[in-house]
Design a protein around this motif. Sequence first.
Motif, mmCIF file in Angstrom:
data_model
loop_
_atom_site.group_PDB
_atom_site.id
_atom_site.type_symbol
_atom_site.label_atom_id
_atom_site.label_comp_id
_atom_site.label_asym_id
_atom_site.label_seq_id
_atom_site.Cartn_x
_atom_site.Cartn_y
_atom_site.Cartn_z
ATOM 1 N N VAL A 481 -6.537 -0.238 3.211
ATOM 2 C CA VAL A 481 -5.128 -0.572 2.954
ATOM 3 C C VAL A 481 -4.839 -1.983 3.444
ATOM 4 O O VAL A 481 -5.377 -2.431 4.466
ATOM 5 C CB VAL A 481 -4.178 0.439 3.632
ATOM 6 N N ALA A 482 -4.017 -2.699 2.681
ATOM 7 C CA ALA A 482 -3.660 -4.072 3.050
ATOM 8 C C ALA A 482 -2.203 -4.184 3.457
ATOM 9 O O ALA A 482 -1.751 -5.244 3.858
ATOM 10 C CB ALA A 482 -3.947 -5.006 1.869
ATOM 11 N N GLY A 483 -1.451 -3.094 3.348
ATOM 12 C CA GLY A 483 -0.039 -3.118 3.699
ATOM 13 C C GLY A 483 0.595 -1.795 3.333
ATOM 14 O O GLY A 483 -0.080 -0.855 2.901
ATOM 15 N N ILE A 484 1.893 -1.701 3.533
ATOM 16 C CA ILE A 484 2.637 -0.487 3.188
ATOM 17 C C ILE A 484 3.373 -0.776 1.883
ATOM 18 O O ILE A 484 4.436 -1.414 1.877
ATOM 19 C CB ILE A 484 3.595 -0.094 4.332
ATOM 20 N N THR A 485 2.775 -0.326 0.799
ATOM 21 C CA THR A 485 3.305 -0.642 -0.539
ATOM 22 C C THR A 485 3.185 0.582 -1.446
ATOM 23 O O THR A 485 2.544 1.575 -1.099
ATOM 24 C CB THR A 485 2.507 -1.807 -1.179
ATOM 25 N N HIS A 486 3.770 0.479 -2.644
ATOM 26 C CA HIS A 486 3.657 1.545 -3.628
ATOM 27 C C HIS A 486 2.208 1.697 -4.099
ATOM 28 O O HIS A 486 1.787 2.792 -4.491
ATOM 29 C CB HIS A 486 4.548 1.244 -4.849
ATOM 30 N N TYR A 507 -7.433 -0.321 8.052
ATOM 31 C CA TYR A 507 -6.728 -1.598 7.968
ATOM 32 C C TYR A 507 -7.514 -2.633 8.744
ATOM 33 O O TYR A 507 -7.928 -2.398 9.888
ATOM 34 C CB TYR A 507 -5.315 -1.459 8.561
ATOM 35 N N VAL A 508 -7.761 -3.790 8.127
ATOM 36 C CA VAL A 508 -8.486 -4.883 8.787
ATOM 37 C C VAL A 508 -7.481 -5.941 9.201
ATOM 38 O O VAL A 508 -6.779 -6.526 8.354
ATOM 39 C CB VAL A 508 -9.553 -5.500 7.847
ATOM 40 N N ILE A 567 -10.088 2.898 -3.647
ATOM 41 C CA ILE A 567 -9.637 1.505 -3.544
ATOM 42 C C ILE A 567 -8.322 1.331 -4.302
ATOM 43 O O ILE A 567 -8.271 1.520 -5.518
ATOM 44 C CB ILE A 567 -10.701 0.540 -4.125
ATOM 45 N N PRO A 568 -7.233 0.969 -3.597
ATOM 46 C CA PRO A 568 -5.956 0.703 -4.284
ATOM 47 C C PRO A 568 -6.033 -0.632 -5.040
ATOM 48 O O PRO A 568 -6.600 -1.604 -4.540
ATOM 49 C CB PRO A 568 -4.942 0.609 -3.132
#
Length: 609
Positions: A481-486, A507-508, A567-568
Amino acid sequence: MMLSSIKRLLIGRPLKSNELGEQKLSKTKALAILSSDALSSVAYGPEQILIVLFSVGAAAFWYSLPIGIGVLILLTALILSYRQIIFAYPQGGGAYVVSKNNLGMNAGLVAGGSLLVDYILTVSVSVSAGTDAITSAFPALHPYNVDTAIVFVILITLLNLRGVTESASILAYPVYLFILALFILIVVGFYHLATGDTAPNVHAAIGTPVQGMTLFILLRAFSSGSSALTGVEAISNAIPNFKAPAAKNAAKTLMLMGGCLAFLFSGIVLLAFLYGVAPNEEVTAVSQIAEETFGRHFMYFFIQGTTALILILAANTGYSAFPLLAVNLAKDKFIPRMFLIRGDRLGYSNGIIILGIASIILILAFQAKTEHLIPLYAAGVFIPFTLAQTGMMVKWLREKPNGWITKFIINTIGAAICFSITLIFFITKFGQIWSILIFLPLIILIFHRINKHYQAVGEQLRITTCEAPITIEGNIIIVPVAGITHVVENSLNYAKSLSPDQIIAVYVAFEKEAEHQFEEKWKAWQPDVRLVTLRSYYRSIIHPLTKFIDTVERKASEANYQVTVVIPQFIPKHSWENILHNQSSLLIRTFLLYRKNVVITTVPFHLKK
């Protein structure tokens, strides 16, 4: 959509598989599309003889007549031999199939490898010779030879991607115009000679002693003249392209091609001698004969125009035969299986495209200089000629059908002449063709490595193998995950539908403060999903992520658990907008692709505006 529209404009609408029968060739179209290489060589074959003889002196030009007779004898032997091959192997494949079935697989690969390279050279030589003909008429274009040749290769490639019958329909006109133009040139030329309407004593008399003439030079001139016979085998490779009865139609087309080639070749050789034509780097022999016969008027430019056209379009013989030969090699698993795929227009488009690219590379490498390409081209084709004739000899000896002795004698003569010419090439032009001794073994090695790979893949994929199936007790799902998104929310929902109790979000973080902030936000947003944060001291996402996945995979495999990485990825509304975003998901997928026990799933989230 735009790319699809351009493709439709250049190539045409897709054809249904049941329309394949409509793509077969009649004898008239087949002569145009499959004989253009052999017929076009009339424009440079006689000249190659003169170039060698000129090294001794203009007085040696009379030797072009007995050398020409020798080439015609060889042509007769080849036509009769390949006629037998057509009826013996109506499925096509020519020298490759004949050699493979009668002399063994390695002999077949030598023939097949030689012909694949030779068809690439066919395109390069034909287009280069065609640009030479154009620049002979318009010397100002000389500096643009290479650029012009590349443009013609691209155009012919696109033409062939449109389909066999469409390219044949277009090609038929230039081929028949060329035959008509040279027929008129030969008839009018001999009429002028018969009426004394030419300059007298422009050539040394037949039998004039020539100081410095050696057997080596004669053999070299003969081998150079034999370059006019390249392309004779193309019809036997392309039998499946003919309308039924395919073998009979192919045989008739071959005989017709042989007759046309014999008439045009002997006519040009005789006129070149009687006019006293000498080789010139900037003006071809045919151009000199046409100018001497008609002056620089309409007929001269008509002959130069049709000669240039057929030389360029002779490349189409390569485009017709190369994909079909590639199909036979691909069926036997010696080259990639992509060559078996038919394109939108029912042609083997991958073979056509690869041939075009390889030809352009050769044109660039040799700077479109025909004289540098022809020796390699001619030597390459006489190797499969020799193998095909020898293979037919073995076939007749083994099977002994009715009339086999006559057939055996024909193929024996053909094999002996072809083998002799192959030796002559290596003896007299070794400096120009030595590379064959390197690239041919290399190609055969590549064939065997590809075949070994396909055999290994087949063994491992067969369900009859005794290898026990892998037992999977459960699934551990890792979601980078790279953030809190849809986008992330969409991927988590998918992961929960697979295995709600075994999900790890990863999360990196590049900085300690960012790591803590993200952990707090995550607890408030997804308290039921375990979060692992990884610190990246060198600002790399890939390295810490793959290291973590490898650690999880090792522990999971001990318990017979499968690791799945979800993978999102968001998909912009317009494809060009992809360049505005980093491609982290693509990089992660690429790095994980070769992990043995890791399944990769991409969950797309489509943007609406």
